[in-house]
Structure formats: structure tokens, C-alpha cells
Write an enzyme that holds these catalytic residues in place. Structure first.
Site, short mmCIF file in Angstrom:
data_model
loop_
_atom_site.label_atom_id
_atom_site.label_comp_id
_atom_site.label_asym_id
_atom_site.label_seq_id
_atom_site.Cartn_x
_atom_site.Cartn_y
_atom_site.Cartn_z
N ARG A 294 0.87 -1.19 0.00
CA ARG A 294 0.00 0.00 0.00
C ARG A 294 0.90 1.24 0.00
O ARG A 294 1.34 1.68 1.07
CB ARG A 294 -0.89 0.01 1.24
CG ARG A 294 -1.99 -1.07 1.25
CD ARG A 294 -2.77 -0.97 2.56
NE ARG A 294 -4.05 -1.63 2.52
CZ ARG A 294 -4.30 -2.81 3.08
NH1 ARG A 294 -3.36 -3.46 3.70
NH2 ARG A 294 -5.52 -3.34 3.00
N ARG A 330 0.95 -1.33 -5.38
CA ARG A 330 -0.29 -0.64 -5.77
C ARG A 330 -0.03 0.85 -5.90
O ARG A 330 0.61 1.44 -5.02
CB ARG A 330 -1.36 -0.90 -4.71
CG ARG A 330 -2.63 -0.12 -4.96
CD ARG A 330 -3.73 -0.55 -4.03
NE ARG A 330 -3.62 0.06 -2.71
CZ ARG A 330 -4.46 -0.19 -1.72
NH1 ARG A 330 -5.44 -1.06 -1.89
NH2 ARG A 330 -4.32 0.39 -0.55
N GLU A 429 -12.29 -4.28 -6.82
CA GLU A 429 -12.87 -3.75 -5.59
C GLU A 429 -14.29 -3.23 -5.83
O GLU A 429 -15.00 -2.89 -4.90
CB GLU A 429 -12.04 -2.57 -5.07
CG GLU A 429 -10.65 -2.95 -4.66
CD GLU A 429 -9.83 -1.75 -4.25
OE1 GLU A 429 -9.58 -1.60 -3.05
OE2 GLU A 429 -9.42 -0.97 -5.13
N ASN A 452 -12.09 -5.95 1.09
CA ASN A 452 -12.54 -4.92 2.04
C ASN A 452 -13.47 -3.94 1.34
O ASN A 452 -14.54 -3.60 1.84
CB ASN A 452 -11.35 -4.15 2.63
CG ASN A 452 -10.33 -5.06 3.27
OD1 ASN A 452 -10.63 -6.19 3.59
ND2 ASN A 452 -9.11 -4.57 3.42
N ASP A 453 -13.04 -3.49 0.18
CA ASP A 453 -13.88 -2.57 -0.57
C ASP A 453 -14.96 -3.29 -1.38
O ASP A 453 -16.08 -2.81 -1.49
CB ASP A 453 -13.03 -1.70 -1.51
CG ASP A 453 -12.45 -0.50 -0.76
OD1 ASP A 453 -13.17 0.09 0.05
OD2 ASP A 453 -11.27 -0.18 -0.97
N ARG A 463 -17.51 0.40 5.46
CA ARG A 463 -16.67 -0.55 6.21
C ARG A 463 -16.20 -0.03 7.56
O ARG A 463 -15.68 -0.76 8.38
CB ARG A 463 -15.47 -0.99 5.35
CG ARG A 463 -14.48 0.09 5.07
CD ARG A 463 -13.52 -0.32 3.95
NE ARG A 463 -12.19 -0.61 4.42
CZ ARG A 463 -11.13 -0.69 3.64
NH1 ARG A 463 -11.24 -0.52 2.32
NH2 ARG A 463 -9.95 -0.96 4.11
N CYS A 500 -6.26 -9.77 -1.80
CA CYS A 500 -5.44 -9.06 -0.81
C CYS A 500 -6.28 -8.37 0.26
O CYS A 500 -5.74 -7.66 1.09
CB CYS A 500 -4.51 -8.08 -1.50
SG CYS A 500 -5.38 -6.86 -2.49
#
Ligand code: PEP
Ligand code: MG
Length: 570
Positions: A294, A330, A429, A452-453, A463, A500
Site C-alpha cells: 500500500r 499498488r 474492488e 474490504n472494498d 466498512r 489481498c
């Protein structure tokens, strides 16, 4: 029994220690000597910075640079001349004591920030409060009772734990913690996993239900707290803990082994990192690569953009240290809840649906190109995979690729050394990208699913909001169908698919994810060896059967029953 959200695996049995931050009461008091008061204030700021420096180093050594950056930002607040000038003015003009001057100046800053719509600026208000409290305690000579007083093994119970609180926890004595606030992806939860402290968060009113000294069993896997357990319960859980410890030594034995299923299907077990400092943990846990770097943390906790050379050095370090192993870097993913103090972003009503990640990069070409130049130059040092976040349409991907191509041309013209030897992929995502995975698969080299997204957008549930955390449903068949669409589309074109998001580190889900066709799973480094050990017990054909059944289910609960049955029957 109290039900919360299991935030960090593990079981703890112990006595409750309730933690409430000490209240620092400040009243308006006139001072006798303005100069002495200003000097007192300067000393307290210095002492505050020193304490934060220690905390930052401790966090860097014991956790990661990403978490330590929070304290870097706190130091910046104390070093801000605007604060010092405003407090000095107040002391001089009203002849008041330093603590009152600081409290009123800080309150006025906080009030301005808290009135902003922007979530990031509101968060900065919490930082100012945290830092002010620290200095006020120094000025008033108040000892921080609570965390530092813990001298026996306990289970910590709090309404909330700030990052400063969590970083201070003594891993030997804090057997586990429980908080009323938060979800699986909140700060304290992520830190608990890195520190390997069992934790349950989001209990809503657990704090009021528990008393100091209550004996409890904390089950960080199920998110349950058992109050006043019977002798039999304690015995059962002690056996579970012993089993867990025996298992840990089995996980360690997987160091240096290949990550394969029982029937020798290779699966890469990679790590998520936030900075080059995290690489040592990945090497220590024998990760098969980096599945997500990240990069936004490189841009945070500072006053201006990192230069091309600074970025190059960071990417080079990671690539070199990982040797031939794949490294997925990323591109900048800011916006939403992640903003940069030095970059003026327009306020938005729905920042998570707004101008973030690649959308923002495509509109800020200098910023984007600087990062791409650094990446292409670093590509000569290892096995680079460039990944674009928050892709919704194929046009966005094509535009990003076109910029990459332009950057290659520019480096060529400038005769700067770089490499074309890298892969280009996207994060999945947004449901739109999953639904059109067959189109993307023809043009990308790989996919990585950011659950997550993807869950947040599939279920339309923020979230960060514990009130809708029941909609964080990684095993809901709707999400599984999206994942399946992506793996099928990719494999048809001979491309690989990773995951991920936090779901990739859920050991219970491993057979389901293998059965759905994931080729790579990227998780926090401490989870890798456990995943490798569990992988060896999974037959990929049986896992495919499990996934097929799960895709036919109606609810997440049904899928959980199928997963339990799989593990019990193996
Ligand atoms: C994700 O969305 O799953 C992801 C890995 O990205 P982040 O958590 O950084 O948004
Ligand atoms: Mg994401």
C-alpha cells in the site's frame, strides 16, 4: 455471554481490567509571571515530543512503520509554530496559566475541524485532542493511570482504544482486549493482529456489562466473551489454548517449505505491507511474495509529496529484498478516508464513492507520473507487478496503461535506466469490474481481489461503521459469485488471480478460496505459516466441491456450515 466482532484470533482467560482515560480538569487561572508560564509551556511541548519520539520508535520496532506514522503526525502537531504562537499570545494577553491557554487554543482548533464535513479533517480533530491531553497531563503533573499500572496478567476492557493506547499495551500482561467501538478493519483491530493479542471489538455495551476483576474467557475467533465461566468451561478452553500452542509449533515447521495443497496444487501465500520496514517480517515468516504494497503510507505523515528519488529508493529496497519473488506495488490509493494534509482535495458528500485512488491520479498527472517513473526505474531491481486500485471501467485501465506507456517514452528520451519487464494488473474492488472481468482479463496480466472494498460496495455498507458491520459478509453467496466470475474469466485467458483483502487471511475460508480458484492469497505476515500448514490439509478437488455447494447457498450462515463440515470431514 457478550457478543462482539472477533478481531484477532486466539483465546484468553483472565480477570477484567477496565480502562478509562484519566480526566484532566482545566479551569481558568491567572498567572503571576508571564515569562515563566511561557517557559513552562515550552518545556511541556518538549517533554511531549520526547515521549512521542519514544513511542514512535517503540512502535516502529515492535509493530510497523504505518502505525508509527500516526505518532509522527502527533509530533508534527506539537512542532507546529501556529500552536506555539497562539498559546504564547493567549498567556501574554490574558495573563492566564499555560494549561488554560493551551486548552482554549486547542478547543478552538478542534471546534473548527469538527465542524468540517470532511471525515479526514474531523479525524485530525481527534489527533489534536489526543496530543493536547498528553501535554496537559505533563503541565498538571498528572500520571497516566491505567495502562502503565498494569502489573499482572489481565484482559483489558475499554470503550475505545486509541492507537497510542494500543501501542502501549504490554504483550506479556495484556492477555487480550475488548472494546465497545470498532470493526474488523478498524485501527485497534489491525494492530491487535500484528501484535498477536486476541481481541473482540464492537461489543457496543460490553464495558458497562463487565466489572473489574470479573473472570472472563475471550474467544477472538468467535468474537465471544463468556462471563464467570464454570470450571468445566475453563478446562475446555484451556485445552483449546494448549491445542493452539501445539499447532503454532507445527506452523513454524512449515518454514522453508513450498505452499501447496495436499494434492500439490501451488498457491502463493504472500504478504500485505505498508512500507519497506515491513519486509523483515515477511522474510521472517517466509512469504512467497508481496501481494499488496500500500504505497499511500509513503505519502502520509509528512508535509509534501515524496520525490521520485525517495519513492524509487523505497520500491527498490522492497524489490531487492524479495529477490525473484513477485512484488505487487499498488499505485497511490488516497481519497475516501485517506487524505494528505498537503494536498487540497475538494470536500465531497460521499468520499468513498468520490474522487479517490486511480480516479484522482488520472486527474493529477504530475503526481501520478512521478510515481510511475519511480516504479519503472525500480523495476530493474526485481519482479515488479504494478497494480491500479479502484478500477470501475476498462477505459480507466486503458488510460492508466497509456500513461505508463508515455512515462516509458519519457524515460527513454531522457536516457534514464528503467525496465519494461513488469506485469500490470488491477484490483477488483468494485462490482462493475468483477462483472466485466472477462473484458478486463484480455488486457490485464493479473487481478487481485480487494474484498474490504468489494464487500463495502456490494452490500452498500460503509466498512468503518460498526452499526452496519453485520453486512460485512465475506461468505455471502453474492460475493462468492463475484469472486468466481473473476477467477473463471482470468483463467480462460491464462491470467492469475490473487486476493489481498482481509478475507484472504481467514484460515477457515482457505478451502473455499482454493475451491473458487484463487492462485494467490495475500495476508498479514504473521498469518502466512499457519495458512501454509492448513493448505497442506486441503485437497483441491474437494475444495472445488465445497465452493460449488457454497455458490448454491442462500445465506452466509449456510456457507459457514458447509465450511465447518469441510474442516470436520477433511
Ligand atoms: C481492499 O479494499 O480489500 C484492499 C486490500 O484495499 P484497502 O484495504 O487498502 O482499501
Ligand atoms: Mg481497497
Amino acid at each position: 455471554m457478550i457478543q462482539g466482532i472477533g478481531a484477532s484470533d486466539g483465546i484468553a482467560i483472565g480477570k477484567v481490567y477496565k480502562y478509562e482515560p484519566v480526566e484532566v480538569v482545566i479551569t481558568r487561572e491567572i498567572c503571576q509571571d508571564v515569562k515563566a508560564e511561557q517557559l513552562k509551556f515550552d518545556h511541556s511541548i518538549k517533554a511531549g515530543i520526547e515521549a512521542l519520539e519514544i513511542l514512535k520508535t517503540k512502535t516502529e520496532n515492535e509493530m510497523d512503520a504505518e502505525t508509527a506514522a500516526i505518532f509522527g503526525a502527533h509530533i508534527e502537531i506539537l512542532r507546529d509554530p501556529e500552536l506555539a504562537i497562539a498559546v504564547a499570545d493567549k498567556i501574554a494577553s490574558e495573563q492566564v496559566k499555560a494549561e488554560y491557554a493551551l486548552k482554549t487554543v486547542s478547543d478552538s482548533f478542534v471546534a473548527i475541524f469538527e465542524a468540517m464535513e470532511d471525515a479526514y479533517i474531523r479525524e485530525r480533530a481527534a489527533d489534536i485532542k489526543d496530543v493536547t491531553r498528553r501535554v496537559l497531563m505533563i503541565l498538571k503533573g498528572v500520571q497516566s493511570k491505567g495502562l502503565s499500572e498494569i502489573d499482572e496478567p489481565i484482559i483489558l476492557v475499554a470503550k475505545d482504544l486509541t492507537p497510542s493506547d494500543t501501542a502501549l499495551l504490554n504483550r506479556e500482561l495484556v492477555l487480550g482486549f475488548i472494546t465497545d467501538i470498532g470493526g474488523r478493519t478498524s485501527h485497534s483491530a489491525i494492530m491487535a493482529r500484528t501484535m498477536e493479542i486476541p481481541a473482540v471489538v464492537g461489543t457496543i455495551n460490553g464495558f458497562d456489562q463487565l466489572d473489574n476483576g470479573d473472570l472472563v474467557i475471550l474467544d477472538g475467533v468467535k468474537g465471544e466473551i463468556m462471563i464467570h465461566p464454570s470450571e468445566e468451561d475453563i478446562q475446555n478452553y484451556k485445552e483449546k489454548i494448549a491445542l493452539l500452542n501445539r499447532e503454532k509449533s507445527l506452523w513454524q515447521a512449515c518454514l522453508g517449505q513450498k505452499s501447496t495443497t495436499k494434492d500439490f496444487k501451488d498457491i502463493d501465500l504472500a504478504a500485505n505491507i505498508g512500507s519497506p520496514e515491513d519486509i523483515d517480517g515477511v522474510i521472517f515468516n517466509d512469504g512467497d511474495g508481496i501481494g499488496l504494497y500500500r504505497t499511500e503510507f509513503l505519502y502520509m505523515g509528512r508535509k509534501n509529496f515524496p520525490t521520485e528519488d525517495e519513492q524509487y529508493e523505497s520500491y527498490k529496497t522492497v524489490l531487492e529484498k524479495m529477490g525473484e519473488k513477485p512484488v505487487v506495488i499498488r499505485t497511490l490509493d488516497i481519497g475516501g478516508d485517506k487524505e494528505l494534509s498537503y494536498f487540497d482535495m475538494p470536500k465531497e458528500l460521499n468520499p468513498f464513492l468520490g474522487n479517490r485512488a486511480l480516479r484522482l491520479c488520472l486527474q493529477n498527472m504530475d503526481m501520478f507520473k512521478t510515481q510511475l517513473r519511480a516504479l519503472l526505474r525500480a523495476a530493474i531491481h526485481g519482479n515488479l507487478h504494478i497494480m491500479f486500485p479502484m478500477i470501475a471501467t476498462i477505459d480507466e485501465f486503458r488510460k492508466a496503461k497509456a500513461v505508463l506507456y508515455e512515462v516509458e517514452q519519457e524515460l527513454e528520451m531522457e536516457k534514464i535506466v528503467y525496465s519494461k519487464n513488469y506485469q500490470t494488473g488491477i484490483m477488483i474492488e468494485i462490482p462493475a469490474a468483477a462483472l466485466l472481468a472477462d473484458v478486463f482479463a484480455k488486457e490485464v496480466d493479473f487481478f487481485s481481489i480487494g474484498t474490504n472494498d468489494l464487500i463495502q460496495y456490494t452490500f452498500a455498507a460503509d466498512r468503518m461503521n460498526e452499526h452496519v458491520s453485520y453486512l460485512y459478509q465475506p461468505y455471502n453467496p453474492s460475493l462468492l459469485k463475484l469472486i468466481k466470475m473473476v477467477t473463471e474469466a482470468a483463467h480462460k485467458e491464462g491470467k492469475w488471480v490473487g486476493m489481498c483483502g482481509e478475507m484472504a487471511g481467514e484460515i477457515q475460508a482457505l478451502p473455499l478460496l482454493i475451491g473458487l480458484g484463487l492462485d494467490e492469497l495475500s495476508m498479514s505476515a504473521p498469518s502466512i505459516l499457519r495458512a501454509r500448514y492448513s493448505l497442506k490439509q486441503i485437497d483441491s478437488i474437494k475444495a472445488k466441491g465445497l465452493a460449488d455447494m457454497a455458490l448454491q447457498a442462500c445465506t452466509q450462515e449456510e456457507v459457514k456450515v458447509l465450511m465447518d463440515a469441510f474442516w470436520n470431514g477433511k
